[in-house]
Write an enzyme that holds these catalytic residues in place. Sequence first.
Site, PDB file in Angstrom:
ATOM      1  N   LYS A 155      65.407  75.716  45.171  1.00  0.00           N
ATOM      2  CA  LYS A 155      66.788  76.261  45.653  1.00  0.00           C
ATOM      3  C   LYS A 155      67.543  75.461  46.591  1.00  0.00           C
ATOM      4  CE  LYS A 155      64.444  80.089  46.113  1.00  0.00           C
ATOM      5  NZ  LYS A 155      63.249  79.595  45.146  1.00  0.00           N
ATOM      6  N   THR A 232      64.791  68.827  56.624  1.00  0.00           N
ATOM      7  CA  THR A 232      65.080  70.355  56.881  1.00  0.00           C
ATOM      8  C   THR A 232      63.952  71.306  56.487  1.00  0.00           C
ATOM      9  OG1 THR A 232      66.436  70.641  54.850  1.00  0.00           O
ATOM     10  CG2 THR A 232      67.578  70.168  57.089  1.00  0.00           C
ATOM     11  N   ARG A 234      59.742  70.943  56.426  1.00  0.00           N
ATOM     12  CA  ARG A 234      58.436  71.384  57.074  1.00  0.00           C
ATOM     13  C   ARG A 234      58.137  69.945  57.976  1.00  0.00           C
ATOM     14  NH1 ARG A 234      60.093  75.591  57.171  1.00  0.00           N
ATOM     15  NH2 ARG A 234      58.956  77.776  56.605  1.00  0.00           N
ATOM     16  N   ASP A 258      65.527  68.951  61.176  1.00  0.00           N
ATOM     17  CA  ASP A 258      65.620  70.355  61.840  1.00  0.00           C
ATOM     18  C   ASP A 258      64.232  70.718  62.108  1.00  0.00           C
ATOM     19  OD1 ASP A 258      67.037  72.609  62.281  1.00  0.00           O
ATOM     20  OD2 ASP A 258      66.556  73.593  60.438  1.00  0.00           O
ATOM     21  N   GLU A 263      56.712  71.469  66.339  1.00  0.00           N
ATOM     22  CA  GLU A 263      57.900  71.991  66.888  1.00  0.00           C
ATOM     23  C   GLU A 263      57.725  73.437  67.344  1.00  0.00           C
ATOM     24  OE1 GLU A 263      60.165  72.169  62.993  1.00  0.00           O
ATOM     25  OE2 GLU A 263      59.309  74.269  63.026  1.00  0.00           O
ATOM     26  N   HIS A 295      65.036  73.973  63.936  1.00  0.00           N
ATOM     27  CA  HIS A 295      64.801  74.717  62.827  1.00  0.00           C
ATOM     28  C   HIS A 295      65.981  76.055  62.724  1.00  0.00           C
ATOM     29  CE1 HIS A 295      61.185  75.912  60.192  1.00  0.00           C
ATOM     30  NE2 HIS A 295      62.115  76.378  59.582  1.00  0.00           N
TER      31      HIS A 295
HETATM   32  P1  NAD Z   1      61.790  76.203  46.121  1.00  0.00           P
HETATM   33  O1  NAD Z   1      60.331  76.829  45.796  1.00  0.00           O
HETATM   34  O2  NAD Z   1      62.898  76.839  45.455  1.00  0.00           O
HETATM   35  O3  NAD Z   1      61.776  74.577  45.782  1.00  0.00           O
HETATM   36  C1  NAD Z   1      60.714  73.842  46.231  1.00  0.00           C
HETATM   37  C2  NAD Z   1      60.643  72.618  45.036  1.00  0.00           C
HETATM   38  O4  NAD Z   1      59.863  71.717  45.493  1.00  0.00           O
HETATM   39  C3  NAD Z   1      60.338  73.015  43.546  1.00  0.00           C
HETATM   40  O5  NAD Z   1      61.238  72.683  42.670  1.00  0.00           O
HETATM   41  C4  NAD Z   1      59.165  72.318  43.540  1.00  0.00           C
HETATM   42  O6  NAD Z   1      58.680  72.117  42.063  1.00  0.00           O
HETATM   43  C5  NAD Z   1      59.320  71.296  44.580  1.00  0.00           C
HETATM   44  N1  NAD Z   1      57.727  71.002  44.701  1.00  0.00           N
HETATM   45  C6  NAD Z   1      56.620  71.565  45.197  1.00  0.00           C
HETATM   46  N2  NAD Z   1      55.626  70.756  45.533  1.00  0.00           N
HETATM   47  C7  NAD Z   1      56.221  69.244  45.421  1.00  0.00           C
HETATM   48  C8  NAD Z   1      55.629  68.050  45.107  1.00  0.00           C
HETATM   49  N3  NAD Z   1      54.224  67.888  45.502  1.00  0.00           N
HETATM   50  N4  NAD Z   1      56.233  66.810  44.794  1.00  0.00           N
HETATM   51  C9  NAD Z   1      57.664  67.204  44.684  1.00  0.00           C
HETATM   52  N5  NAD Z   1      58.136  68.478  44.418  1.00  0.00           N
HETATM   53  C10 NAD Z   1      57.594  69.654  44.752  1.00  0.00           C
HETATM   54  O7  NAD Z   1      61.911  76.466  47.727  1.00  0.00           O
HETATM   55  P2  NAD Z   1      63.404  76.120  48.662  1.00  0.00           P
HETATM   56  O8  NAD Z   1      63.705  77.718  48.819  1.00  0.00           O
HETATM   57  O9  NAD Z   1      64.244  75.202  47.968  1.00  0.00           O
HETATM   58  O10 NAD Z   1      62.767  75.610  49.923  1.00  0.00           O
HETATM   59  C11 NAD Z   1      62.168  74.543  50.281  1.00  0.00           C
HETATM   60  C12 NAD Z   1      61.592  74.376  51.620  1.00  0.00           C
HETATM   61  O11 NAD Z   1      62.465  74.387  52.693  1.00  0.00           O
HETATM   62  C13 NAD Z   1      60.601  75.487  51.934  1.00  0.00           C
HETATM   63  O12 NAD Z   1      59.228  75.172  51.536  1.00  0.00           O
HETATM   64  C14 NAD Z   1      60.781  75.541  53.424  1.00  0.00           C
HETATM   65  O13 NAD Z   1      59.606  74.719  54.131  1.00  0.00           O
HETATM   66  C15 NAD Z   1      62.101  74.902  53.804  1.00  0.00           C
HETATM   67  N6  NAD Z   1      62.872  75.611  54.540  1.00  0.00           N
HETATM   68  C16 NAD Z   1      63.587  75.491  55.728  1.00  0.00           C
HETATM   69  C17 NAD Z   1      64.553  76.357  56.239  1.00  0.00           C
HETATM   70  C18 NAD Z   1      65.025  76.026  57.632  1.00  0.00           C
HETATM   71  O14 NAD Z   1      65.675  76.635  58.538  1.00  0.00           O
HETATM   72  N7  NAD Z   1      65.095  74.615  58.068  1.00  0.00           N
HETATM   73  C19 NAD Z   1      64.821  77.512  55.676  1.00  0.00           C
HETATM   74  C20 NAD Z   1      64.218  77.935  54.387  1.00  0.00           C
HETATM   75  C21 NAD Z   1      63.080  76.955  53.835  1.00  0.00           C
END
Ligand code: NAD
Length: 333
Positions: A155, A232, A234, A258, A263, A295
């Site tokens: 997403k 942004t 982890r 971020d 952290e 974050h």
């Molecule tokens: P999501 O599940 O929609 O997308 C993650 C994508 O990563 C998927 O398309 C998946 O196929 C891919 N993926 C998983 N393992 C993989 C690998 N080994 N190699 C390549 N691609 C791989 O998640 P999202 O909603 O897009 O969120 C992504 C990350 O953002 C979350 O896991 C979270 O850690 C982080 N996040 C950070 C904040 C912030 O405030 N900074 C907020 C929300 C989420």
Amino acid sequence: MDILFYDTKPYDREAFAAALESYPDIKIKFLKADLTENTARLARGFDAVCGFVSSEIGKATVDILNECGIKLILMRCAGFNNVDIDTCKKRGIRILRVPGYSPEAVAEHAMALALTVNRKIHKAYVKVRENDFSLSGLIGYTFHGKTAGIIGTGKIGQAMVKICHGFGMKCIAYDYKPNPEIADICTYLPLERVLSQSDLISLHCPLTDATHHLIDKKTIPLLKDDCILVNTSRGALIDTEDLIEGIRAHRFFGVGLDVYEEEAYNVFEDRSEQILESSVTARLLSFPNVMITSHQGFFTREALTAIANTTLDNAMSFVKNEESPNEVKSKNG
Ligand code: NAD
């Protein structure tokens, strides 16, 4: 249903208090303290607990929650790398999270970090305030026509691809599950090729065993000279010690973080009156081409409202014993 909310700040309480008006069957007690093995016992007498990104929900915490009769852990965030999923499964504890409350909010923050380190907005702000109107040290490069490499196109990654495309960048990506929604504006390549061809690399995959230290001393040498790296997602996607070595070796034009390893102690806390205990954070902050935020990628009004509504929906789906797409069943989601 009585839920004990850990690690809450005034803005959390405000968003959840507003959302609660539509959920008369739910009562919330807000705690400032985060969920760790030292605070898990406070959950006795509640039906569920709610944790956040820095909560320490490892085996010891889960075992104590189980002893206290907790059968539901609500994560009011997308990530769940801090939860011991296997132990939860063994103890019959369900985990529900908020997978996509505002992907655009995080992607917009990723681009803000990229632009800041590229065009040196953090330096320009300070210079102009000091009546220094010279341009020395501020030169950046034009993103239009450059290549953006997006690692993880779920997403948030998808939203970032669309933003980079809007900037006139060529978008390439690595994800083991290509996203058909961006097939017309993004080319999928193996990780090594994305790393070696990108001027801007933005990390958007979750933290798993497979992605832990994805950027380290083995992959940093693959990067294009003068690339910009943004994380942004982890902190532990990047080996910070190796990153510091890479920055010292002038491998990066800029780095926007971020999230970063270590952290957890700092995140969402005001430590302005204290001396920093972590030398990792201090060393990262010492570099002029590094921008760190704490974050805050998710932190928009729209996202807080969406987090509150989805978390309370998750609680109700547990009460009704319904299946939920927001349930975490394995380390992969
Ligand atoms: P999501 O599940 O929609 O997308 C993650 C994508 O990563 C998927 O398309 C998946 O196929 C891919 N993926 C998983 N393992 C993989 C690998 N080994 N190699 C390549 N691609 C791989 O998640 P999202 O909603 O897009 O969120 C992504 C990350 O953002 C979350 O896991 C979270 O850690 C982080 N996040 C950070 C904040 C912030 O405030 N900074 C907020 C929300 C989420």
